[in-house]
Motif scaffolding. Sequence first.
Motif, PDB file in Angstrom:
ATOM      1  N   HIS A   1      10.771  12.614 -13.958  1.00  0.00           N
ATOM      2  CA  HIS A   1       9.815  12.859 -14.769  1.00  0.00           C
ATOM      3  C   HIS A   1      10.381  13.897 -16.220  1.00  0.00           C
ATOM      4  CE1 HIS A   1       7.320  12.046 -11.466  1.00  0.00           C
ATOM      5  NE2 HIS A   1       8.317  12.381 -10.899  1.00  0.00           N
TER       6      HIS A   1
ATOM      7  N   GLU B   1       8.119   6.459 -16.946  1.00  0.00           N
ATOM      8  CA  GLU B   1       7.250   7.920 -16.106  1.00  0.00           C
ATOM      9  C   GLU B   1       8.376   8.463 -15.550  1.00  0.00           C
ATOM     10  OE1 GLU B   1       3.373   8.753 -13.474  1.00  0.00           O
ATOM     11  OE2 GLU B   1       3.847   6.992 -13.918  1.00  0.00           O
ATOM     12  N   VAL B   2       8.800   7.867 -14.488  1.00  0.00           N
ATOM     13  CA  VAL B   2      10.354   8.270 -14.298  1.00  0.00           C
ATOM     14  C   VAL B   2      11.878   7.886 -14.915  1.00  0.00           C
ATOM     15  CG1 VAL B   2      11.236   8.790 -11.498  1.00  0.00           C
ATOM     16  CG2 VAL B   2       8.668   8.708 -12.467  1.00  0.00           C
TER      17      VAL B   2
END
Length: 407
Positions: free
Chosen positions: A186, A9-10
Amino acid sequence: MAEKMEFNEVEVWDGNMAASQALRQAQVDVVAAYPITPSTPIVQNYGSFLANGYIDGEFVMVESEHAAMSGCVGAAAAGGRVATATSSQGFALMAEVLYQASGMRLPIVLCVVNRALAAPLNVNGDHSDMYLGRDSGWIQLDAFNSQQAYDLTLMAFKIGEDLDVRLPVMVHQDGFITSHTAENVHPLSDDEAYAFIGDYVPKNAMLDLAKPVTYGVQTEEDWHFEHKARQHHDLMVNVFGKVQEVFDAFEKKTGRKYNMVEEYMMEDADVAIVALGTTVETAEMVAKKMREEEGIKVGVVAPRLIRPWPHEQIRKALANVKAVACLDRSSPNGALGMLYNEVAGSLYQNENKPVISNYVYGLGGRDFTIDHAKEIIRELDANAKAGKLTTPLQQFVGLRGPKLSFY
């Protein structure tokens, strides 16, 4: 078919990795490139992706940046989705071909990692190359950090390839400060990113033998003026609406909002700083501090779209302030800075005409510090209270040796 990458996600990416991942996700058909600091990792990463099966397109290694953009022009005219990256002297060597790309309405994406121009030789970041290309007929977007370098590169394809636009797009990021600084990013998944951009739709492709076309024609005085007038018209009429449309679609997709002109604490601002690149985030932090510590109502205005120049949005953003400081990170070499001139032109028709001053800073990678920003804001406050300049019209900030000022 190319292999897909799986992301967290990151991710922790620098600006170069962010840009190269966006090029990969766009499934670019051809990247023609020549390495130059500090943009080399963009095309180096792209070559690595290709070697490891993550790309179906072609990576063409050429002998110079002039050849790189020439290769991009040929590939785009043939009907492909095309991109490359460069900096500084390489950008300068490309300059001749930049006008070919825009004049032929080829929607190439160029990632520009901004760096000083020689002489003297310097590999660090300023906006000399950005300013060099401002009249080349390209749409130009400016990223202030790695996340924005990723997002704007994805959006650049969707903007430039629109059939009502069909113009090349540059995405700028600051050399080293953004390009080599790892930050949280992101990303979209490969499928989401490509779905957002969409399939490439060629127009007037040279390899469409059923519909022969000519590129690189000569017009002279009979049609050259009309061609350039139409190109200018489309930049100034069609592009603004398309940029906003793509920004809105991207916000709906990701929740990340972009504006043609970004504003920070401008609702009640008496004075404002206008800046580009990584300086924007420094200016925003200091503006908040100065409001809390010294009670100066200062805001920050940052053009996200550099070309076409968003004159109406700039005019509205600065309509009620009393003093403005335009920060130019490029030596104007005998003139006032580009931002100063553009902002002054935008505000000339306003009923309220603030006091406008010009600060040249950060050349060749020189740091722009919190203390520099505080001193500028204090001088802005003095100009606002006096209703006139209390300092020279143009100053160099952070210069070693005797203080220099002009006009």
